[in-house]
Every structure is written in C-alpha cells, then in structure tokens.
Design an enzyme around this catalytic site. Structure first.
Site, PDB file in Angstrom:
ATOM      1  N   ASN A 222       4.217  -5.616   7.481  1.00 10.46           N
ATOM      2  CA  ASN A 222       4.436  -4.551   8.450  1.00 10.46           C
ATOM      3  C   ASN A 222       5.637  -4.835   9.335  1.00 10.46           C
ATOM      4  O   ASN A 222       6.399  -3.931   9.676  1.00 10.46           O
ATOM      5  CB  ASN A 222       3.181  -4.356   9.311  1.00 10.46           C
ATOM      6  CG  ASN A 222       2.102  -3.606   8.555  1.00 10.46           C
ATOM      7  OD1 ASN A 222       2.404  -2.788   7.695  1.00 10.46           O
ATOM      8  ND2 ASN A 222       0.857  -3.891   8.847  1.00 10.46           N
TER       9      ASN A 222
ATOM     10  N   GLU B 274       0.826  -1.215   0.000  1.00 10.74           N
ATOM     11  CA  GLU B 274       0.000   0.000   0.000  1.00 10.74           C
ATOM     12  C   GLU B 274       0.858   1.261   0.000  1.00 10.74           C
ATOM     13  O   GLU B 274       0.497   2.271  -0.612  1.00 10.74           O
ATOM     14  CB  GLU B 274      -0.943   0.000   1.205  1.00 10.74           C
ATOM     15  CG  GLU B 274      -1.907   1.188   1.190  1.00 10.74           C
ATOM     16  CD  GLU B 274      -2.953   1.130   2.293  1.00 10.74           C
ATOM     17  OE1 GLU B 274      -3.493   2.196   2.636  1.00 10.74           O
ATOM     18  OE2 GLU B 274      -3.232   0.021   2.794  1.00 10.74           O
ATOM     19  N   ARG B 275       2.007   1.221   0.678  1.00 14.44           N
ATOM     20  CA  ARG B 275       2.896   2.391   0.668  1.00 14.44           C
ATOM     21  C   ARG B 275       3.373   2.709  -0.742  1.00 14.44           C
ATOM     22  O   ARG B 275       3.430   3.867  -1.144  1.00 14.44           O
ATOM     23  CB  ARG B 275       4.109   2.155   1.581  1.00 14.44           C
ATOM     24  CG  ARG B 275       3.789   2.141   3.065  1.00 14.44           C
ATOM     25  CD  ARG B 275       5.016   1.822   3.908  1.00 14.44           C
ATOM     26  NE  ARG B 275       5.967   2.922   3.930  1.00 14.44           N
ATOM     27  CZ  ARG B 275       7.100   2.978   3.271  1.00 14.44           C
ATOM     28  NH1 ARG B 275       7.459   1.969   2.479  1.00 14.44           N
ATOM     29  NH2 ARG B 275       7.899   4.004   3.361  1.00 14.44           N
TER      30      ARG B 275
END
Length: 298
Positions: free
Chosen positions: A131, A97-98
């Site tokens: 993450n 997503e980043r």
C-alpha cells in the site's frame, strides 16, 4: 503444485527481502522480461482477497485504467499468494488485489502468481508495504503505513528509507503529520490541504483554525508558513495587563480633582496600597497654574 516449505520466508529475511516480492514497477518495455517470474497461473475464481487487507477502498476509475492495460499487455507483475486456510485448493492474495479486481473487469480467466508460505504477521507486513508503494496514497495513508511498520514490526526510519527507496527526511516529515488533530488530517485525506501546507501548521497552537483559514483563502504553502509564523509571534508577544476595575470612591475622587484643577486627573491603586496620581495638562499655562496651586497648598 507442491510448495517448497524448507526456506520459510518473511521477517527473518529482513525488510529488504520482503520488498523484493512486492516491488511495484512499471510495465517493461518491449522485449524486456518481467521483474519476477511467476510460479504458475491460477484461475481468478480460485483466488480470494486477504480479509485483513489494510486498504478497503479501490477507485473505480483507477481499476478501469488498470483493466485497460491488462487487456492490452496482460498482468505483467505476478500476484503474491499463499495457500488458503479456509478452502483447500484455493489461494489468499497477499499482494496484488488491485490486479485481481482489474483482471475480473478485463474478463481474464487466470493470472500469474508467486506462491509463498507466509504467516499472518508477514502477510500484514507485505500488505502495508504494498500500500505504501501505491502512487495514489494520500500523505496521511502513507504516514500511517510507515507508523504501522515501525510500531508493529520494529522497523526504524533508516531501515524503511533504505528498503523503500525513500529519503529518511521524507519519512520523518510524513510521520510528523500524524501529530496534527483529526480535523486537519481529514483535510489532507480529502485533498483540501497538501502535506506542505499541513507541515507548516504542526507547531502552531490551533492548527485546525489556521487550516480553515488556509483553505478559505486558498493560500500557497509559503503564505501558510507566513501565517503560522505570525500566529507564533502573536503568542510570544507580551500581553498588556488588564486594567483593574476602579471602585466608585476612586472614580468620584478623580472627578472632583479634575473639576477643581480644570485638568484630567487619574488615580491608579496597586494591590499593596501604593499607587500613583496623574494630572494631564494641555499647555504650559496649565502647567504654571498647576504648579501655583500646589505651591499655594503648602
């Protein structure tokens, strides 16, 4: 594109196999190939973030740095996506997503992707793994990621260490931080305490109080360990029994005897009726006088 559904991916393959999809590695040197080949490229507006993404905050500064890298080199590591359950022809981001957000800042129109058939549990597991691999996680976030993988998916510390390329002691030490109270964990999240400082406080009786002392005094890790050791020693030291309050009759008797002898007299009663009388003399002459008085009283 037609997606191959014959070999279902995910937990059945084991954690190491999932890791092969989500490894976050530095950009390759000139002439080197990216680690994973993209299945295809997809327009940014056909991608949507995972609504169950554990990570909710993205640093604006870090996104801008990544956007600058993407402007210069493009998106080196493909995003992992799955067909969207909500919209036909769209894809949900599983990992990356980043990169998707930074590509929007960099004004890219499309990004490389790997399309996978994954169920909701597998998507969550990959999101947690991704993450954990991020370098900007604080120690509490990383520890909570490990705890989720162990509690929700049954992974052991040894299995996590092997798959994530971490030492078992690293994982065990981070997990121990979760024993600390919320106020101390918040100090770690905010960068006021390091993981090393916090580990020294785990076995103390009042880690919150000691944490505030460490922060106020800007103590080093070694100084924090010494402070924690001192707190433990004080706890183990035997406490002197609190003297019992003397009644008025006992105090009056002490005063009368002290006045008659010219010396300080104290009387201590025990609960069982026994006790002791102590006469304090200041010199050998006082002792002779006391002995003479006692002899005459016989």
């Amino acid at each position: 594109m037609t997606t191959n559904k014959t070999g279902k991916r995910g937990l059945g393959r084991g954690l190491s196999a999932l890791m092969a999809d989500v490894q976050i590695e530095p950009a390759p040197e000139k002439g080197e190939e990216p680690r994973a080949k993209a299945d295809q490229t997809v327009a940014l507006d056909l991608l949507e973030p995972n609504p169950d993404q554990p990570r909710r905050q993205f640093s604006d500064e870090a996104l801008e740095e990544l956007a600058n890298s993407i402007r210069e080199k493009g998106v080196i590591q493909p995003l992992i996506v799955r067909p969207s359950k909500r919209s036909e022809g769209r894809y949900e981001i599983v990992a990356g997503e980043r990169r998707w957000r930074a590509s929007q800042i960099a004004q890219r129109h499309e990004v490389p992707v790997l399309v996978r058939e994954l169920d909701d549990i597998e998507v969550l597991e990959i999101a947690i793994i991704e993450n954990i691999q991020r370098a900007d996680l604080n120690a509490v976030e990383e520890a909570m990621g490990y705890r989720q993988l162990m509690d929700r998916f049954g992974h052991t510390q040894d299995k996590l260490a092997a798959a994530l390329g971490k030492s078992r002691s690293h994982i065990a030490n981070l997990l121990r931080l979760l024993q600390l109270p919320d106020d101390v964990l918040d100090h770690i999240r905010q960068g006021r305490l390091s993981a090393g400082h916090a580990r020294a406080l785990i076995t103390t009786d009042d880690p919150g109080l000691l944490a505030r002392k460490v922060i106020k005094g800007q103590l080093s890790v070694r100084e924090t360990e010494k402070l924690a050791k001192q707190a433990g020693a004080e706890k183990r030291a035997p406490r002197q029994p609190k003297p019992r309050e003397k009644d008025a009759d006992t105090r009056a008797l002490e005063q009368d005897l002290s006045a008659n002898l010219g010396m300080t007299v104290t009387i201590d009663h025990a609960p069982d009726g026994s006790g002791r009388l102590v006469v304090a003399y200041r010199s050998l002459d006082d002792l002779d006088t006391l002995c003479a008085t006692l002899s005459a009283a016989r």
